[in-house]
Design an enzyme around this catalytic site. Structure first.
Site, PDB file in Angstrom:
ATOM      1  N   ASP A 143       0.861  -1.188   0.000  1.00  0.00           N
ATOM      2  CA  ASP A 143       0.000   0.000   0.000  1.00  0.00           C
ATOM      3  C   ASP A 143       0.895   1.234   0.000  1.00  0.00           C
ATOM      4  OD1 ASP A 143      -2.018  -1.870   0.327  1.00  0.00           O
ATOM      5  OD2 ASP A 143      -3.043  -0.761   1.909  1.00  0.00           O
TER       6      ASP A 143
ATOM      7  N   LYS B  74      -6.971   3.186  -3.239  1.00  0.00           N
ATOM      8  CA  LYS B  74      -7.361   3.140  -1.828  1.00  0.00           C
ATOM      9  C   LYS B  74      -7.712   4.550  -1.393  1.00  0.00           C
ATOM     10  CE  LYS B  74      -5.319   2.060   2.719  1.00  0.00           C
ATOM     11  NZ  LYS B  74      -4.156   1.438   3.403  1.00  0.00           N
TER      12      LYS B  74
ATOM     13  N   LYS C  10     -10.149  -0.117  -2.358  1.00  0.00           N
ATOM     14  CA  LYS C  10     -10.050  -0.338  -0.918  1.00  0.00           C
ATOM     15  C   LYS C  10     -10.539   0.902  -0.185  1.00  0.00           C
ATOM     16  CE  LYS C  10      -6.780  -1.322   2.846  1.00  0.00           C
ATOM     17  NZ  LYS C  10      -5.396  -1.725   3.198  1.00  0.00           N
TER      18      LYS C  10
END
Length: 243
Positions: free
Chosen positions: A92, A154, A184
């Protein structure tokens, strides 16, 4: 959606800078106990987490350039390489938000592409920090992320005072990346109602530190593990409006 399906979508996170070794070990115990799919940690704890979760199906996620995204691209890429060497199976990374807002789109794409190239075969999620972006910037960030070869967008780090995930942002991201790309939702997801609202909006991954509370509510609602936790009997919108 069953309780187990929901658990498999959760990235349980232990990301506070003050988190100790005991906190990380407790997080590993939690994901084992609740059959959670993913465990997201800071790079310095990746190797320990991999050791703790040996023999499980939990996939370890390491954050990179977290929470600001301002490191130079080679530094991000090397950090990703080291995280994968230590046992991370997903990365991430935080997008360079300042570059995006400066109109330096090529720089933003090259930054993401450098990290993706450093860890072939490993899913890279790009944290946009949506609360800081206009809708047009979010759309642009989605296109750049796809073009750079990442696997997910995300919403948030969960650490910026501007805020975390919203259903409106998740819908916008999903509309702009399409159905074959990851979204996400992360930041401020604390209840079962929050998690289901994000899934309904288009998220296929949920980042949360309140994972046990979310799944305990799922178990209570479903009565038996494996029964549906999201059906016509659970009005998550009403639950959220009462908060």
């Amino acid at each position: 959606m069953t309780r187990d399906e929901l658990a498999s979508m959760i990235d349980h996170s232990v990301l506070k800078p003050e988190a100790t070794e005991r906190d990380v070990r407790a997080g590993a115990d939690l994901v084992r106990e609740w059959n959670i799919g993913f465990f997201c940690v800071q790079p310095c704890w990746t190797a320990l987490t991999a050791q703790e979760l040996t023999g499980t199906e939990v996939r370890i996620v390491s954050v990179i350039a977290f929470p600001h995204g301002c490191e130079r691209s080679p530094v991000k890429a090397r950090a990703a390489e080291l995280a994968v060497r230590d046992g991370a199976r997903e990365i991430d990374m935080v997008m360079n938000i300042g570059l995006l807002k400066s109109g330096a789109m090529t720089g933003v794409e090259e930054d993401i592409r450098t990290v993706v190239a450093a860890v072939p075969g490993v899913a890279v999620k790009v944290i946009l920090e949506t609360a800081l972006l206009t809708d047009d910037e979010k759309r642009l960030a989605c296109r750049i992320t796809r073009d750079a070869g990442a696997a997910f967008v995300k919403t948030s780090t969960g650490f910026h005072p501007a805020g975390g995930a919203t259903t409106a942002d998740v819908r916008l991201l999903r509309a702009n990346v399409g159905t074959d790309f990851g979204v996400k939702a992360s930041g401020g997801i604390r209840t079962l109602a929050d998690a289901l609202a994000m899934v309904d909006a288009g998220a296929n991954r949920i980042g949360a530190s309140a994972s046990a509370a979310i799944l305990a509510s799922a178990d209570a609602h479903a009565e038996l593990m494996g029964k549906l936790v999201w059906d016509e009997t659970f009005d998550y919108k009403a639950e959220r409006s009462r908060r």
